[in-house]
Scaffold this motif. Structure first.
Motif, mmCIF file in Angstrom:
data_model
loop_
_atom_site.group_PDB
_atom_site.id
_atom_site.type_symbol
_atom_site.label_atom_id
_atom_site.label_comp_id
_atom_site.label_asym_id
_atom_site.label_seq_id
_atom_site.Cartn_x
_atom_site.Cartn_y
_atom_site.Cartn_z
ATOM 1 N N SER A 63 38.850 29.727 54.321
ATOM 2 C CA SER A 63 37.682 28.852 54.298
ATOM 3 C C SER A 63 36.538 29.498 53.519
ATOM 4 N N TRP A 64 36.329 30.803 53.734
ATOM 5 C CA TRP A 64 35.258 31.487 53.010
ATOM 6 C C TRP A 64 35.540 31.494 51.516
ATOM 7 N N LEU A 65 36.770 31.779 51.138
ATOM 8 C CA LEU A 65 37.138 31.801 49.724
ATOM 9 C C LEU A 65 36.937 30.431 49.085
ATOM 10 N N HIS A 66 37.325 29.380 49.810
ATOM 11 C CA HIS A 66 37.148 28.021 49.295
ATOM 12 C C HIS A 66 35.667 27.706 49.123
ATOM 13 N N LEU A 70 36.491 30.683 45.108
ATOM 14 C CA LEU A 70 37.323 31.809 44.710
ATOM 15 C C LEU A 70 38.791 31.471 44.941
ATOM 16 N N PRO A 71 39.695 32.051 44.170
ATOM 17 C CA PRO A 71 41.130 31.777 44.351
ATOM 18 C C PRO A 71 41.623 32.289 45.700
ATOM 19 N N PRO A 72 42.670 31.687 46.248
ATOM 20 C CA PRO A 72 43.096 32.024 47.610
ATOM 21 C C PRO A 72 43.879 33.321 47.731
ATOM 22 N N ASP A 73 44.519 33.777 46.666
ATOM 23 C CA ASP A 73 45.461 34.889 46.805
ATOM 24 C C ASP A 73 44.927 36.222 46.297
ATOM 25 N N ALA A 245 31.071 41.640 48.597
ATOM 26 C CA ALA A 245 30.550 40.286 48.441
ATOM 27 C C ALA A 245 30.631 39.480 49.734
ATOM 28 N N VAL A 246 31.707 39.661 50.489
ATOM 29 C CA VAL A 246 31.876 38.900 51.725
ATOM 30 C C VAL A 246 31.004 39.451 52.851
ATOM 31 N N GLY A 247 30.467 40.659 52.661
ATOM 32 C CA GLY A 247 29.765 41.338 53.748
ATOM 33 C C GLY A 247 28.443 40.737 54.155
ATOM 34 N N PHE A 248 27.889 39.854 53.321
ATOM 35 C CA PHE A 248 26.651 39.186 53.710
ATOM 36 C C PHE A 248 26.934 38.093 54.735
ATOM 37 N N ASP A 249 27.926 37.248 54.439
ATOM 38 C CA ASP A 249 28.286 36.162 55.359
ATOM 39 C C ASP A 249 29.065 36.663 56.565
#
Length: 311
Positions: A63-66, A70-73, A245-249
């Motif tokens: 869900s975060w990638l979407h 960003l691509p899923p894999d 990059a994901v560390g904020f959310d």
């Protein structure tokens, strides 16, 4: 760019008007008070998306990638290093990936070439600060011919706990693709063999130059450090691998390269809170180039606010 011209005034090794060899920019210059800072891209590192949060539910990660388009894999992680000029010292913070043909990463390891494109003579570097000793932070100095171009009195600053850790590294809490642990061990061993006599270990904090302070945080690795650059009421922290990059959310998600993921999450949250309170700038190794931004509080999480590029 105005800032790059200012840097040229300090050192003729930064040329004005050099012909670009790449269409995509690979360096970004700014001033922090009276200190010159240059963010340089070492390229990109394609990695599986599970590396972003191997403790997260697959559906939440997807869900975060979407949400981020960003691509899923797998997707490309930025690799950033920083050049700093303070007083009579020219400091390189981290040294990029270098070359490891066994891992098939042809778009990474560009730092040395891009420093040359910026007109930076490796012999002008007086000090190197390592945020930690993962291969994408030290490998550039192991490229053939690089050591011979560096000053023989180059000082390499790294936390003592980091050097100690790599004598017998523990990978039991990491979640890396096959081949990476062996490559990390081998590169760290090779680096210490090549540069051990030039290491200047510090315990918790060390001022490398006026306004340039390295501070051990631990977490990602036991000796992981950040570097704060401060001058004239302005400041910027190079956070190394404390922030992704994901560390904020999702600051509690565990990155696959973290040797102590729970401590790494505590370090990340503490650092992001500090930066949100002060409004100081942030740069990190794996944030999208040029990575310069600020941190805002966003409910129970954080928000990265990129700076407006100054041309």
């Amino acid at each position: 760019m105005k800032q790059e011209i200012n840097m040229n005034q300090h050192n003729a090794s930064y040329p004005v008007g050099s012909k670009p060899e790449e269409l995509v920019p690979s360096r970004y210059a700014l001033k922090v008070g009276e200190i010159d800072v240059l963010v340089v891209s070492d390229g990109v590192l394609p990695l599986p998306t599970i590396m972003l949060g191997h403790n997260a539910a697959p559906a939440d990660r997807a869900s975060w990638l979407h949400h981020m388009f960003l691509p899923p894999d797998a997707f490309d992680w930025a690799l950033n290093a920083v050049m700093v000029r303070s007083g009579d010292k020219t400091i390189l913070i981290d040294a990029g990936l270098g070359s490891d043909p066994d891992l098939h990463l042809p778009r990474a390891g560009q730092l040395i070439k891009r420093l040359e494109a910026a007109g930076i003579d490796l012999a002008s570097v007086t000090d190197l600060v390592l945020t930690h000793m993962h291969m994408d932070h030290i490998g550039g100095l192991l490229v053939d011919g690089v050591k011979q171009r560096l000053r023989p009195d180059l000082r390499i600053h790294v936390a003592a706990a980091e050097v100690k850790f790599w004598e017998a590294p523990d990978f039991s809490h990491t979640n890396m693709p096959q081949g990476f642990p062996d490559a990390l061990r081998a590169t760290a061993k090779q680096f210490v063999k090549a540069y051990g006599s030039q290491l200047r270990p510090f315990d918790e904090e060390h001022e490398v130059a006026p306004g340039v302070v390295a501070r051990r945080t631990g977490g990602h690795t036991p000796g992981h450090s950040v570097v704060r650059i401060a001058s004239g009421g302005e400041a910027l922290t190079f956070a190394g691998d404390a922030v992704f990059a994901v560390g904020f959310d999702q600051p509690d998600w565990h990155n696959g390269f973290e040797h102590d993921p729970e401590e790494a999450a505590r370090v990340r949250i503490r650092l992001l809170r500090e930066l949100a309170e002060t409004g100081e700038m942030l740069v990190a190794t794996h944030l999208p180039f040029p990575s310069v931004g600020r941190v805002a509080i966003d409910g129970d999480a954080f928000r990265w606010v990129p700076v407006f590029w100054d041309y």
